[in-house]
Design an enzyme around this catalytic site. Structure first.
Site, PDB file in Angstrom:
ATOM      1  N   ARG A  90       0.816  -1.210   0.000  1.00  0.00           N
ATOM      2  CA  ARG A  90       0.000   0.000   0.000  1.00  0.00           C
ATOM      3  C   ARG A  90       0.847   1.256   0.000  1.00  0.00           C
ATOM      4  O   ARG A  90       0.639   2.163  -0.773  1.00  0.00           O
ATOM      5  CB  ARG A  90      -0.925   0.032   1.226  1.00  0.00           C
ATOM      6  N   SER A 128      -7.958  -3.584   7.253  1.00  0.00           N
ATOM      7  CA  SER A 128      -8.979  -4.194   8.106  1.00  0.00           C
ATOM      8  C   SER A 128      -9.100  -3.419   9.419  1.00  0.00           C
ATOM      9  O   SER A 128     -10.191  -3.270   9.968  1.00  0.00           O
ATOM     10  CB  SER A 128      -8.613  -5.647   8.411  1.00  0.00           C
TER      11      SER A 128
HETATM   12  P1  ADP Z   1      -1.550  -9.166   7.692  1.00  0.00           P
HETATM   13  O1  ADP Z   1      -2.213  -9.299   9.009  1.00  0.00           O
HETATM   14  O2  ADP Z   1      -0.647 -10.300   7.307  1.00  0.00           O
HETATM   15  O3  ADP Z   1      -0.961  -7.795   7.382  1.00  0.00           O
HETATM   16  P2  ADP Z   1      -3.842  -8.432   6.162  1.00  0.00           P
HETATM   17  O4  ADP Z   1      -5.067  -9.260   6.180  1.00  0.00           O
HETATM   18  O5  ADP Z   1      -3.881  -7.116   6.843  1.00  0.00           O
HETATM   19  O6  ADP Z   1      -2.716  -9.368   6.672  1.00  0.00           O
HETATM   20  O7  ADP Z   1      -3.351  -8.202   4.676  1.00  0.00           O
HETATM   21  C1  ADP Z   1      -2.990  -9.265   3.847  1.00  0.00           C
HETATM   22  C2  ADP Z   1      -2.270  -8.733   2.623  1.00  0.00           C
HETATM   23  O8  ADP Z   1      -3.127  -7.865   1.918  1.00  0.00           O
HETATM   24  C3  ADP Z   1      -1.004  -7.934   2.898  1.00  0.00           C
HETATM   25  O9  ADP Z   1      -0.076  -8.214   1.872  1.00  0.00           O
HETATM   26  C4  ADP Z   1      -1.465  -6.513   2.792  1.00  0.00           C
HETATM   27  O10 ADP Z   1      -0.401  -5.653   2.411  1.00  0.00           O
HETATM   28  C5  ADP Z   1      -2.485  -6.630   1.688  1.00  0.00           C
HETATM   29  N1  ADP Z   1      -3.484  -5.557   1.753  1.00  0.00           N
HETATM   30  C6  ADP Z   1      -4.232  -5.203   2.807  1.00  0.00           C
HETATM   31  N2  ADP Z   1      -5.027  -4.151   2.508  1.00  0.00           N
HETATM   32  C7  ADP Z   1      -4.750  -3.840   1.207  1.00  0.00           C
HETATM   33  C8  ADP Z   1      -5.211  -2.817   0.309  1.00  0.00           C
HETATM   34  N3  ADP Z   1      -6.101  -1.905   0.693  1.00  0.00           N
HETATM   35  N4  ADP Z   1      -4.700  -2.807  -0.944  1.00  0.00           N
HETATM   36  C9  ADP Z   1      -3.766  -3.721  -1.308  1.00  0.00           C
HETATM   37  N5  ADP Z   1      -3.282  -4.677  -0.505  1.00  0.00           N
HETATM   38  C10 ADP Z   1      -3.756  -4.746   0.736  1.00  0.00           C
END
Ligand code: ADP
Length: 163
Positions: A90, A128
């Site tokens: 991001r 999230s």
């Molecule tokens: P973690 O707890 O491993 O960070 P997440 O569920 O928050 O897992 O995110 C999983 C993946 O999705 C990560 O690679 C994160 O960078 C990506 N991600 C989360 N939100 C976005 C977004 N808005 N756009 C692109 N990638 C995202």
């Protein structure tokens, strides 16, 4: 045949995640969304709920499967014979940790490489954590999560806050 894993907590799945799932699924033969069952963190949604929501929102994408895993991602990759890990980037703030993880994972399992997808501009602010914060303060999350997830988040917040 390239099998990839897109790992994360997905607590809950957002439109940013779904965008990465859609785009990644077009570049590999099979995409496994790996939902981390991490004893250390306390998620808002149970592992079954997180898997269930992902299944629902990714239903129409034929080469995507949703699975949960615990333990090391590289072991999960080995078990599935996956050679690619997909992660979304991001902002520059994601980069340092992601680079470290990618290098560590490659060291532990040289068969696996990490592929980064840049977030689509419209979701670059989205996480999230932000979704949960907005929902806990009674805000509108319609722009942030897929339609079937909206009600689940509000329901969960009601359960937790008693409101
Ligand atoms: P973690 O707890 O491993 O960070 P997440 O569920 O928050 O897992 O995110 C999983 C993946 O999705 C990560 O690679 C994160 O960078 C990506 N991600 C989360 N939100 C976005 C977004 N808005 N756009 C692109 N990638 C995202």
């Amino acid at each position: 045949m390239i099998r990839a894993i897109y790992p994360g907590s997905f607590d809950p799945v957002t439109l940013g995640h779904l965008d990465i799932i859609r785009r990644a699924s077009q570049t590999v033969d099979e995409l496994i969304v790996g939902v981390l069952n991490n004893g250390g963190k306390t998620p808002l949604f149970t592992i079954e709920e997180r898997v269930g929501m992902l299944k629902e929102v990714a239903e129409g994408i034929p080469n995507v499967k949703i699975m949960s895993f615990s333990g090391l991602l590289v072991d999960f990759a080995r078990q599935l014979e996956a050679t690619v890990i997909v992660r979304g980037l991001r902002a520059i703030s994601d980069f340092e940790y992601e680079l470290q993880m990618a290098q560590t994972n490659h060291k532990m399992n040289p068969q696996v490489d990490t592929m980064f997808l840049a977030t689509s501009l419209e979701y670059s602010y989205l996480s999230s954590t932000i979704v949960k914060e907005v929902a806990f303060f009674g805000g509108n999350i319609r722009e942030f999560v897929p339609e079937p997830v909206i009600g689940r988040v509000h329901e969960k917040v009601r359960e937790k806050t008693g409101k």
